[in-house]
Design a protein around this motif. Structure first.
Motif, PDB file in Angstrom:
ATOM      1  N   PRO A  99       0.847  -1.198   0.000  1.00  0.00           N
ATOM      2  CA  PRO A  99       0.000   0.000   0.000  1.00  0.00           C
ATOM      3  C   PRO A  99       0.882   1.248   0.000  1.00  0.00           C
ATOM      4  CG  PRO A  99      -0.643  -1.509   1.751  1.00  0.00           C
ATOM      5  CD  PRO A  99       0.629  -2.027   1.182  1.00  0.00           C
ATOM      6  N   LEU A 100       0.333   2.333  -0.535  1.00  0.00           N
ATOM      7  CA  LEU A 100       1.124   3.551  -0.645  1.00  0.00           C
ATOM      8  C   LEU A 100       0.294   4.752  -0.200  1.00  0.00           C
ATOM      9  CD1 LEU A 100       3.826   4.766  -1.723  1.00  0.00           C
ATOM     10  CD2 LEU A 100       2.599   5.180  -3.846  1.00  0.00           C
ATOM     11  N   VAL A 101       0.829   5.526   0.736  1.00  0.00           N
ATOM     12  CA  VAL A 101       0.194   6.764   1.176  1.00  0.00           C
ATOM     13  C   VAL A 101       0.503   7.819   0.117  1.00  0.00           C
ATOM     14  CG1 VAL A 101       0.118   8.545   2.960  1.00  0.00           C
ATOM     15  CG2 VAL A 101       0.481   6.154   3.603  1.00  0.00           C
ATOM     16  N   VAL A 102      -0.541   8.376  -0.509  1.00  0.00           N
ATOM     17  CA  VAL A 102      -0.347   9.385  -1.564  1.00  0.00           C
ATOM     18  C   VAL A 102      -0.796  10.776  -1.128  1.00  0.00           C
ATOM     19  CG1 VAL A 102      -0.434   7.726  -3.457  1.00  0.00           C
ATOM     20  CG2 VAL A 102      -2.547   8.797  -2.667  1.00  0.00           C
ATOM     21  N   LEU A 103      -1.478  10.848   0.013  1.00  0.00           N
ATOM     22  CA  LEU A 103      -1.876  12.124   0.598  1.00  0.00           C
ATOM     23  C   LEU A 103      -1.748  11.973   2.103  1.00  0.00           C
ATOM     24  CD1 LEU A 103      -4.690  14.479  -0.306  1.00  0.00           C
ATOM     25  CD2 LEU A 103      -4.656  13.622   2.021  1.00  0.00           C
ATOM     26  N   TRP A 104      -1.103  12.934   2.733  1.00  0.00           N
ATOM     27  CA  TRP A 104      -0.954  12.889   4.184  1.00  0.00           C
ATOM     28  C   TRP A 104      -1.214  14.278   4.752  1.00  0.00           C
ATOM     29  CZ3 TRP A 104      -1.210   9.463   7.790  1.00  0.00           C
ATOM     30  CH2 TRP A 104      -0.762   9.753   9.072  1.00  0.00           C
ATOM     31  N   GLU A 105      -2.079  14.339   5.753  1.00  0.00           N
ATOM     32  CA  GLU A 105      -2.441  15.591   6.420  1.00  0.00           C
ATOM     33  C   GLU A 105      -2.838  16.672   5.406  1.00  0.00           C
ATOM     34  OE1 GLU A 105      -2.979  15.773   9.532  1.00  0.00           O
ATOM     35  OE2 GLU A 105      -1.879  14.077  10.351  1.00  0.00           O
ATOM     36  N   GLY A 106      -3.662  16.269   4.431  1.00  0.00           N
ATOM     37  CA  GLY A 106      -4.197  17.216   3.463  1.00  0.00           C
ATOM     38  C   GLY A 106      -3.265  17.570   2.316  1.00  0.00           C
ATOM     39  N   GLN A 107      -2.066  17.001   2.279  1.00  0.00           N
ATOM     40  CA  GLN A 107      -1.078  17.326   1.261  1.00  0.00           C
ATOM     41  C   GLN A 107      -0.849  16.145   0.319  1.00  0.00           C
ATOM     42  OE1 GLN A 107       0.976  20.275   0.853  1.00  0.00           O
ATOM     43  NE2 GLN A 107      -0.688  21.064   2.113  1.00  0.00           N
ATOM     44  N   LEU A 108      -1.011  16.393  -0.996  1.00  0.00           N
ATOM     45  CA  LEU A 108      -0.641  15.381  -1.982  1.00  0.00           C
ATOM     46  C   LEU A 108       0.873  15.190  -1.923  1.00  0.00           C
ATOM     47  CD1 LEU A 108      -2.774  16.656  -4.983  1.00  0.00           C
ATOM     48  CD2 LEU A 108      -3.103  14.497  -3.774  1.00  0.00           C
ATOM     49  N   LEU A 109       1.336  13.957  -2.065  1.00  0.00           N
ATOM     50  CA  LEU A 109       2.766  13.660  -1.997  1.00  0.00           C
ATOM     51  C   LEU A 109       3.290  13.413  -3.408  1.00  0.00           C
ATOM     52  CD1 LEU A 109       2.635  11.401   1.167  1.00  0.00           C
ATOM     53  CD2 LEU A 109       3.068  13.864   1.019  1.00  0.00           C
TER      54      LEU A 109
END
Length: 193
Positions: A99-109
């Protein structure tokens, strides 16, 4: 071309019925979990499974016994792989993308979007499907290994964050084995596409 003989039709009916019954029995034995959420690996196994069933049903040169042997072999290999994945992390990662986090705390990565060739539009669509109007309302968007999106709103009750264990998350070094220098570069929420 349109009709060879009633024997061919009867063979097709019997082969299809036997193969269908076997598929139902196999699914009952291995459980629906085997096909519930399909990753790329599961899709390949399913297409192969379907190809075997179709070949047995309509190919005169393939016996029902050979088809059954192929189906049982495929299911045995799939179950062996599922067993290995559940007990050995390298086997799991060999056949499934993590799995991959692509947005964290409202910010696109940005770096992660580029690495998987994901557009900002895809992430925003997942957020909208959750009924949220702003990326700022989202704590995390995760592209799961089955291709589904998980969206965790900021309004979720506080907890121990154990659902995030194993994910490469910005500012959480060591949370994931795959967190090898991921920059997690934030980008503009209005990023196009």
């Amino acid at each position: 071309m349109f009709f060879h003989s009633w024997a061919d039709v009867a063979r097709t009916v019997v082969a299809t019925a036997v193969t269908f019954a076997l598929v139902v029995v196999i699914l009952r034995v291995v459980g629906a979990q085997a096909i519930a959420q399909m990753s790329g690996y599961d899709m390949v196994a399913t297409v192969t499974f379907g190809s075997i069933v179709a070949t047995v049903a309509v190919t005169r040169g393939v016996s029902v016994a050979a088809g059954i042997a192929a189906l049982v072999t495929l299911i045995a290999l799939q179950e062996l792989m599922r067993y290995a994945q559940s007990r050995w992390l390298p086997a799991h990662h060999a056949v499934r993308e993590p799995p991959l986090v692509v947005l964290w705390e409202g910010q696109l990565l940005e770096d992660r979007l580029r690495a998987r060739r994901i557009s900002g539009d895809e992430v925003r669509a997942a957020v909208r499907k959750m009924g949220l109007a702003s990326l700022a309302d989202v704590r995390a968007v995760v592209l799961e290994n089955d291709g589904e999106w998980s969206v965790v709103p900021r309004s979720a009750p506080p907890g121990d964050d154990s659902a995030f264990f194993g994910l490469p998350i910005p500012g959480w070094p060591g949370n994931s084995r795959s967190d090898e220098g991921d920059q997690a570069i934030p980008t503009d929420p209005r990023r196009l596409p």
